[in-house]
Design an enzyme around this catalytic site. Sequence first.
Site, PDB file in Angstrom:
ATOM      1  N   ASP A 478       0.826  -1.208   0.000  1.00 37.36           N
ATOM      2  CA  ASP A 478       0.000   0.000   0.000  1.00 37.36           C
ATOM      3  C   ASP A 478       0.859   1.256   0.000  1.00 37.36           C
ATOM      4  O   ASP A 478       2.063   1.208   0.292  1.00 37.36           O
ATOM      5  CB  ASP A 478      -0.881  -0.036   1.265  1.00 37.36           C
ATOM      6  N   ASP A 548     -10.746   2.222  -2.888  1.00 35.58           N
ATOM      7  CA  ASP A 548     -11.272   1.958  -1.546  1.00 35.58           C
ATOM      8  C   ASP A 548     -12.793   1.983  -1.551  1.00 35.58           C
ATOM      9  O   ASP A 548     -13.424   1.562  -0.588  1.00 35.58           O
ATOM     10  CB  ASP A 548     -10.769   3.021  -0.558  1.00 35.58           C
TER      11      ASP A 548
HETATM   12  C1  GLA Z   1      -5.709   1.747   2.346  1.00 32.51           C
HETATM   13  C2  GLA Z   1      -6.149   0.607   1.462  1.00 32.51           C
HETATM   14  C3  GLA Z   1      -7.187  -0.212   2.168  1.00 32.51           C
HETATM   15  C4  GLA Z   1      -6.617  -0.731   3.464  1.00 32.51           C
HETATM   16  C5  GLA Z   1      -6.117   0.419   4.311  1.00 32.51           C
HETATM   17  C6  GLA Z   1      -5.364  -0.060   5.533  1.00 32.51           C
HETATM   18  O1  GLA Z   1      -6.713   2.674   2.516  1.00 32.51           O
HETATM   19  O2  GLA Z   1      -6.607   1.090   0.249  1.00 32.51           O
HETATM   20  O3  GLA Z   1      -7.596  -1.279   1.358  1.00 32.51           O
HETATM   21  O4  GLA Z   1      -5.583  -1.633   3.204  1.00 32.51           O
HETATM   22  O5  GLA Z   1      -5.236   1.253   3.583  1.00 32.51           O
HETATM   23  O6  GLA Z   1      -4.880   0.980   6.292  1.00 32.51           O
END
Ligand code: GLA
Length: 731
Positions: A478, A548
């Site tokens: 990420d 997300d």
């Molecule tokens: C980001 C990702 C999510 C999740 C969060 C965890 O927002 O896109 O899918 O993994 O981080 O903190």
Amino acid sequence: MAINYDEIARTFHLSNKKISYVIGILPNGQLNNIYFGKKIRITNNRKNDIDYNYRVMHPCVPNQEEYISLNFVPQEIPTFGQGDYRPESLRIEKIDGNQLDRFAYQSHQIVKGKQSLTSLPEGRPIGNKVESLIILLRDNSTGITAELQYTLYEDLSLITRSIKVTNHSKDAIQIRKIMSLSLDLPDCHYESLQLDGAWARERYMQRNTLRSGDNSISSIKGASSAEHNPFIALLRPETTEHQGEVIATALIYSGNFLANINVSTFGITRLQIGIEPSTFSWYLDENESFQTPEAVLAYSNDGLNDLSHTFHQFINRFLINPKWQNYLRPIVYNNWEATYMNFNENQLINLAEEAADLGMELFVLDDGWFGERENDRMSLGDWVVNSQKFPNGLDKLIETVNKNGLYFGIWIEPEMINEESNLYKENPDWLIHHPQYHKSASRNQYVLDYSRKEVVAHIFDMLSLLLDTYPINYVKWDMNRYISEPFSLKLPSHRQGEFYHRYILGVYELYEKLTQKFPDILFESCSSGGARFDLGLLYYAPQTWTSDNTDAMDRLKIQHGTSIIYPPVSMGAHVSAVPNHQTGRVTSLETRANVAFFGNFGYELDLLALSNQEKIIIKKQIEFYKKYRQNFQYGKFYRLLSPFKGEETSWQVISEDQQTIIVGYYRFRRGINELNIRIKLKGLKNEAIYKYNNQFITGGELMEIGLILTPLELSEEGKDFNSRLIILHKK
Ligand code: GLA
């Protein structure tokens, strides 16, 4: 596929079954763009490619028999300050401050495969399906050379191009601007298409009319960004999904970029893509070289959907790691939206057992498992198992996951650091900042200075230890904030302009080292969802968390726009809980899955809160996806109805053997008092017979009259946000 040089006409012709790209050498040795488009035969007596007319106010190239004003010459490498007043593609500052360059032809090579771009992602020279033209140009005043590489990939309607500049002069030079691609087109009757958005609404299709001057998009965020994808297309006004001309470019790069369409008042167009120049410069000492990222340039005469097929094939056949080509991606269970960071070992074990029972295949432990991580204020940078949450390390959880037949995956965010971390205590100067300015936080975190080798090496060691210790099959990498206060404590002042590019090179280096050392780990990239969904990262990580936003109705737009260049198999798409955590919308379990099927499928909700009825539905969905997974992941994808144009969306996939056709139909609001719906399918065999609902219909009927759904079939649930999946089999 062929690359020819015609010595009489002094032209290069790159062609395959579908496209031609023609380059000429001008009398003064500069290269000119002659043609890019549909495959043509080219003669060697071409005249008038260059406009030899004198034009008031415009300077001309010296010592030529005819007037040549570079402002009107289509060029491969337009440079600054010699009469071309459109945006240049290359600008190099010399020791005395001048920024003039004139690159003339020296020699060329035609090679099987290609010359590798060291340390950068690129189209891969797989098998003997790839051929390249390398043209060496030289600036005679300084000796600086520019090597252009053009590559053809078998029968795909695209080429890639990059430039390498080498300083053969005694004095240091500084590159101020270097575009990977510059293409001049002889008219300006185009519209542009870009993929724009923001967090939770990434890659919305944006079609614009062009105005004279610059029409540009860029990122200066240190990531390719959710706001603009590193892609831009030119479409004829009449071009649709299924007919008409389109020329598109995309950059195989994940950092700051600029894509620009310049329309001159003489009605000609210049298309460019490359590293964003206002946040870039690069210092070269004697004999040092700079290699640009590679740009993709694609063409279609059959509309946008055909362009997408070209990109999808390029990505699946020539960009992603061959290890994962045609690999059926496992059905994911991710605990993020089920638990966020509040979990314990037992709860995860229960979730894993339930996931296995429902038929899922990969259990992903998301954020919250490391250091002392309880919330987003702490522990980024400490990639060791949280001993509070996992007193026995990860062994027990992974054993249960594996015992239940699931693979195990884990979340990391290796480019980041919290001040509340051991990494920060030990290395407070590793985060990107300038000592005299405030550090701007985002989500309470800061970015590590990946332009520094020792930072990348340290994170590599930490992650290697983790991946060596545990049998981990998948990693979600990420990146949850953009860069601010861009400055590296390690770079000398004359190299600060290199910071952003060096940062991305550091990211690529870590990806390269980890994927080399752990070739069996499947990587998925993520950046608060889809803020770094680009060709650069797909080279290392063959799939990306698309957004997300997991709301099915919003996902229609996101996945529709993303599919313009990225194939369904690259798009993470999960069924999540309702009311949706991002939008609060309630959609049925069926509709949520019907949208997510057209991607890299998975679930991301609390399985322990499911009713028995929901479990039955989910089991069926998983069985269904397993049966048709090959079609969804590797079939040919068609966009039939666009969510950007109305209430309906429709997608279709045709299996590689052409035997199975799956159509998804979605709509935002239920209709009332309406007629039958007709969806015109695409890509079928006209004469072939297809079976649907015990009915036999020809391909011609399905494509020209349409697949007809009655209002009854559509309003079965009597609700908004309705959807249907239709499967047809060829007889
Ligand atoms: C980001 C990702 C999510 C999740 C969060 C965890 O927002 O896109 O899918 O993994 O981080 O903190």
